[in-house]
Every structure is written in structure tokens, then in C-alpha cells.
Design an enzyme around this catalytic site. Structure first.
Site, PDB file in Angstrom:
ATOM      1  N   ASP A  16       0.841  -1.200   0.000  1.00 39.04           N
ATOM      2  CA  ASP A  16       0.000   0.000   0.000  1.00 39.04           C
ATOM      3  C   ASP A  16       0.879   1.254   0.000  1.00 39.04           C
ATOM      4  O   ASP A  16       0.545   2.260  -0.614  1.00 39.04           O
ATOM      5  CB  ASP A  16      -0.885   0.004   1.260  1.00 39.04           C
ATOM      6  N   CYS A 240      -3.564   5.391  -2.498  1.00 39.34           N
ATOM      7  CA  CYS A 240      -4.145   4.312  -3.281  1.00 39.34           C
ATOM      8  C   CYS A 240      -4.311   4.818  -4.700  1.00 39.34           C
ATOM      9  O   CYS A 240      -4.882   5.878  -4.912  1.00 39.34           O
ATOM     10  CB  CYS A 240      -5.498   3.904  -2.698  1.00 39.34           C
ATOM     11  N   ASN A 249      -0.936   5.636   4.725  1.00 39.41           N
ATOM     12  CA  ASN A 249      -1.381   4.754   5.806  1.00 39.41           C
ATOM     13  C   ASN A 249      -0.921   5.382   7.118  1.00 39.41           C
ATOM     14  O   ASN A 249      -0.041   6.237   7.128  1.00 39.41           O
ATOM     15  CB  ASN A 249      -0.693   3.393   5.674  1.00 39.41           C
TER      16      ASN A 249
HETATM   17 ZN    ZN Z   1      -4.915   1.281   2.142  1.00 38.35          ZN
END
Ligand code: ZN
Length: 305
Positions: A16, A240, A249
Site C-alpha cells: 500500500d 491508493c 497509511n
Molecule cells: Zn490502504
């Protein structure tokens, strides 16, 4: 409810964390970060993704990363798997867990994951069957569980439907994701309590983005609601490619430090992790959102500088 005394942190920085980076991140750079991550003692690492390279070019080297990353006894390596094609690739690699994903909101599936919810769940179920037969553990990711950039509030029932489908597929854990950082601590405890009430045997994890600064408050709320597994990324790297305005994050080091200060064990070696964050700042040539590297770990002993 008493808070858990041990929390599992799933490091998602090389998945991510970098999938939305503008410049291509090289395999060597990813492996360098993974060296630090493995050395810091994580028990679970979501190392990469088997999403089609056309959609997420940063993850095109998934096979090579998994073949070359360092390993350690007790370490579980995980990868994101969208469908049967991805699962075929995953099964040829050395991983322990495949993370499936479906958004709880219809528009997010259609606009960003290129299929409606029903089609996404069907693809997930086919991939799940194949993964289980191949000996993998499954983790079910519920994207936009706490809010959707197109639809706003996501009804509990929509989250429940996806969680129910994952339970039927045989997922060992369900991961509720605040993909674009829209939620708040009250909403976290309400959704966790609702889902835990409907699915008492489900193991739950939480995945937060710090888009609006509520990340660590949301962790605390999740911990107080009894959740013991959280996704974080070193330095707070992230975003993202499919989620408009999604930012990083929550930072692993800030989360680990907060929990340690609360007396909650994660098993992660903070100084070693901070070396990894420093390495990430060098690689990306900027100061990352995580704060601990620059603030320093608090010193409480008398006479400490
Ligand atoms: Zn994520």
C-alpha cells in the site's frame, strides 16, 4: 472491555505504501526496505500485490520481490490477490496468506476496481477456492468499510454482506479498511461492535489511512473495541492509485511507539524500524509523514538527554 496486551502489526509499506508513488520504485529499493522490516521483527508483512501490472505498475515485480526478500522463522508473508489470475501467480511464489479485496460500496467497485460488487465477490470466491486448495491462508479486505469517496456513508449492512461472503469463502481474518481516511473513533467502535456481534467467530483487523489526521485515534478506538491486528506502513508512506485523495497509511513507528507507551507489546524493535524509516526517507528523497523519526523516542529515565 480490557484492551489486548499484545497487538499484531501488519507492515504494508512495500505494498500500500508505494503503489501510488509517482516514480517507479526499483526492486532493489523495495528489498532494501524489506531488509529493515524483517530485521525489525514483524511477524506479518504484506509485501506486494498480484494486481495486474497494467493497473498498478509499481507491483509488476511481485515475483522477484518475494523470491529475494529476506525470511525469518515465524514470519508470515502476505500478498494482495484480486482474482484467479492473481492467485495463479501467488501460488507459484512463497507466501503464507493471500489478501482478497472487495469494496463495501458499489461505486468504488465499479469506478476503481473495474467490476460491480457481485462480480468482485464472485472473482474473490473463485480465487479463494484456489488459494485454499493450494494451502494458503486467506484474509478478506473490505475496502471503503468506513466511508466511500463517491457514496459517503457506507451502511453497516453493506459491510456485513462482504464480511459474510468472506466467512463463507473460508477467510481466516477480515480486514476492515478506511481506504480514504474518512472515519472517526466513534464510527470505528460502532462498526467493529456491529460486525463482531454479527460474526462472533470472525477475526478482525483494521486498516487506517491518516488522510484527515484521525489515524492513531482510530487505532485506539479499535484496540478498545478488542481488535488486535492493524495494518500500518513505515514512515506513513501510502496512498491508493484507485482512491482519489487517499494519502498515507498510518505510520508504523508512530503506532508502535504509542502502543508501547501504553504498555501494549507488538514485538517490533523500534530503533531498527526507525533505521528503515530513515532509509525510506533517503529512497523517496523527502520527509515522510511519520513523526517519531524526527521527534525521537521519548526518554523517561532520570538524566536522559
Ligand atoms: Zn490502504
Amino acid at each position: 472491555m480490557p484492551i489486548p496486551t499484545e497487538i499484531t502489526i501488519v507492515e504494508v509499506g512495500t505494498r500500500d505504501g508505494i503503489q501510488a508513488e509517482k516514480r517507479p520504485v526499483t526492486t532493489e529499493e523495495k528489498l532494501c526496505l524489506l531488509e529493515y522490516i524483517v530485521a525489525a521483527g514483524f511477524r506479518r508483512i504484506e509485501a506486494t500485490s498480484f494486481v495486474h501490472p497494467k493497473h498498478v505498475p509499481q507491483m509488476a515485480d511481485a515475483e522477484e520481490v518475494l523470491a529475494r526478500m529476506p525470511r525469518r522463522a515465524g514470519l508470515e508473508v502476505e500478498a494482495l490477490v484480486p482474482n484467479v489470475r492473481g492467485m495463479e501467480r501467488a501460488l507459484r511464489c512463497e507466501i503464507d496468506t493471500a489478501t482478497l479485496f472487495v469494496a463495501a460500496s458499489e461505486s468504488f467497485n465499479e469506478k476503481n476496481l473495474r467490476a460491480g460488487s457481485a462480480a468482485m465477490l464472485k472473482a474473490g470466491a473463485e480465487a479463494a477456492k484456489m488459494g485454499l486448495a493450494g494451502g494458503l491462508k486467506l484474509r478478506g479486505g473490505v475496502v471503503t468499510a468506513f466511508g466511500c469517496p463517491y457514496e459517503g456513508r457506507v451502511p453497516f449492512e453493506a459491510v456485513e454482506r462482504v464480511v459474510g461472503a468472506y466467512m463463507e469463502m473460508g477467510c481466516a481474518e477480515v480486514n476492515l479498511a478506511d481506504t480514504t481516511g474518512m472515519t472517526n473513533p466513534s464510527a470505528v467502535s460502532r462498526l467493529v461492535e456491529h460486525i463482531a456481534g454479527k460474526f462472533p467467530t470472525a477475526r478482525l483487523g483494521l486498516h487506517f489511512h491518516n488522510t484527515r489526521g484521525a489515524g492513531l485515534a482510530n487505532v485506539l478506538s479499535g484496540v478498545q473495541a478488542g481488535v488486535d491486528t492493524f495494518d500500518t506502513s513505515l514512515g506513513g508512506l501510502g496512498g491508493c492509485p484507485f482512491a482519489p485523495r487517499a494519502t498515507g497509511n498510518i505510520a508504523t513507528e508512530d503506532t508502535v511507539n504509542m502502543l508501547a507507551e501504553m504498555g501494549v507489546e507488538t514485538g517490533i524493535d523500534l530503533p531498527k524500524l526507525l533505521e528503515g524509516v530513515a532509509c525510506a526517507e533517503e529512497i523517496f528523497d523527502r520527509q515522510l509523514p511519520g513523526q517519531l523519526l524526527h521527534a525521537g523516542v521519548p526518554e523517561w529515565e532520570a538524566g536522559a538527554v
